[in-house]
Design a protein around this motif. Structure first.
Motif, PDB file in Angstrom:
ATOM      1  N   ILE A 141      55.144  37.736  13.480  1.00 49.63           N
ATOM      2  CA  ILE A 141      55.973  36.648  13.771  1.00 49.63           C
ATOM      3  C   ILE A 141      55.458  35.440  14.720  1.00 49.63           C
ATOM      4  O   ILE A 141      55.833  34.438  14.449  1.00 49.63           O
ATOM      5  N   CYS A 142      54.477  35.769  15.411  1.00 54.36           N
ATOM      6  CA  CYS A 142      53.802  34.713  16.332  1.00 54.36           C
ATOM      7  C   CYS A 142      52.374  34.112  15.619  1.00 54.36           C
ATOM      8  O   CYS A 142      51.655  33.974  16.479  1.00 54.36           O
ATOM      9  N   GLN A 143      52.192  34.160  14.539  1.00 58.46           N
ATOM     10  CA  GLN A 143      51.181  34.000  13.655  1.00 58.46           C
ATOM     11  C   GLN A 143      50.692  32.743  14.205  1.00 58.46           C
ATOM     12  O   GLN A 143      49.632  32.303  14.179  1.00 58.46           O
ATOM     13  N   ASN A 154      59.700  35.684  20.463  1.00 56.34           N
ATOM     14  CA  ASN A 154      60.218  34.019  20.114  1.00 56.34           C
ATOM     15  C   ASN A 154      58.852  33.462  19.724  1.00 56.34           C
ATOM     16  O   ASN A 154      58.050  33.162  20.602  1.00 56.34           O
ATOM     17  N   PRO A 155      58.762  32.893  18.515  1.00 52.39           N
ATOM     18  CA  PRO A 155      57.625  32.126  17.815  1.00 52.39           C
ATOM     19  C   PRO A 155      57.257  30.885  18.720  1.00 52.39           C
ATOM     20  O   PRO A 155      56.336  30.586  18.999  1.00 52.39           O
ATOM     21  N   GLU A 156      58.400  30.366  18.972  1.00 53.08           N
ATOM     22  CA  GLU A 156      58.497  29.105  19.587  1.00 53.08           C
ATOM     23  C   GLU A 156      58.042  28.961  20.982  1.00 53.08           C
ATOM     24  O   GLU A 156      57.231  28.273  21.491  1.00 53.08           O
ATOM     25  N   TYR A 157      58.484  29.953  21.598  1.00 52.04           N
ATOM     26  CA  TYR A 157      58.078  30.485  23.111  1.00 52.04           C
ATOM     27  C   TYR A 157      56.540  30.792  23.112  1.00 52.04           C
ATOM     28  O   TYR A 157      55.819  30.450  23.832  1.00 52.04           O
ATOM     29  N   ALA A 158      55.934  31.396  21.951  1.00 47.26           N
ATOM     30  CA  ALA A 158      54.826  31.698  22.004  1.00 47.26           C
ATOM     31  C   ALA A 158      53.802  31.019  21.869  1.00 47.26           C
ATOM     32  O   ALA A 158      52.663  30.679  22.831  1.00 47.26           O
ATOM     33  N   LEU A 174      50.889  38.847  23.441  1.00 43.18           N
ATOM     34  CA  LEU A 174      51.530  37.518  22.784  1.00 43.18           C
ATOM     35  C   LEU A 174      53.073  37.888  22.568  1.00 43.18           C
ATOM     36  O   LEU A 174      53.979  37.300  22.772  1.00 43.18           O
ATOM     37  N   LEU A 175      53.191  39.072  21.896  1.00 44.86           N
ATOM     38  CA  LEU A 175      54.703  39.420  21.545  1.00 44.86           C
ATOM     39  C   LEU A 175      55.418  39.820  22.675  1.00 44.86           C
ATOM     40  O   LEU A 175      56.504  39.404  22.878  1.00 44.86           O
TER      41      LEU A 175
END
Length: 145
Positions: free
Chosen positions: A61-63, A99-103, A92-93
């Motif tokens: 999800i955080c690609q 949260n992808p935006e926070y990543a 990172l997760l």
């Protein structure tokens, strides 16, 4: 009858992104070697069956944030080995709570500070990411009314 491995490799070198052209090249090579094309088609069908059995790639999800970080490390001529990459994904997760935006915020913060690894911004700043999101959501709800 199997087509020699070198011919299959050459077809993928000549046409790396076009499977149809690779197939045509291999069929032409098979014909020139005097092989029966029906045997070639049977080999292709067997290869398709094997490809169907392969598991699909997992979705991370955080690609997008991960790609940003890996591009940054590539600029610095640094790479990750498979185990290190898996550990990086988990970190990172964990830091972003999925949260992808926070990543992305974490990656930009780490790049901006020239860190060797990923670090989340400290919460003692004026607003943490979660507080900024709550404020943004409140403003949007007020504007929607």
């Amino acid at each position: 009858m199997m087509l020699p491995k070198e011919i299959r490799q050459k077809s993928s070198e000549l046409f790396p992104n076009d499977l149809e052209k690779q197939k045509i090249f291999c069929m032409g090579a098979a014909f020139s070697l005097g092989k029966d094309l029906s045997d070639f088609e049977a080999e292709e069908q067997q290869a398709e069956v094997v490809e169907e059995v392969k598991p699909q790639e997992e979705i991370y999800i955080c690609q997008e944030a991960l790609d940003m970080w890996l591009a940054y490390k590539k600029e610095k001529h640094q790479t990750y080995k498979p185990r290190g990459l898996e550990a990086l994904k988990k970190k990172l997760l964990q830091l972003s709570s999925g949260n992808p935006e926070y990543a992305k915020v974490i990656v930009e913060y780490s790049m901006g500070n020239n860190y060797a690894g990923l670090f989340a911004p400290k919460n003692n700043s004026i607003n943490s990411y979660e507080q900024q999101q709550r404020t943004f959501n409140k403003i949007n709800s007020i504007l929607a009314d």
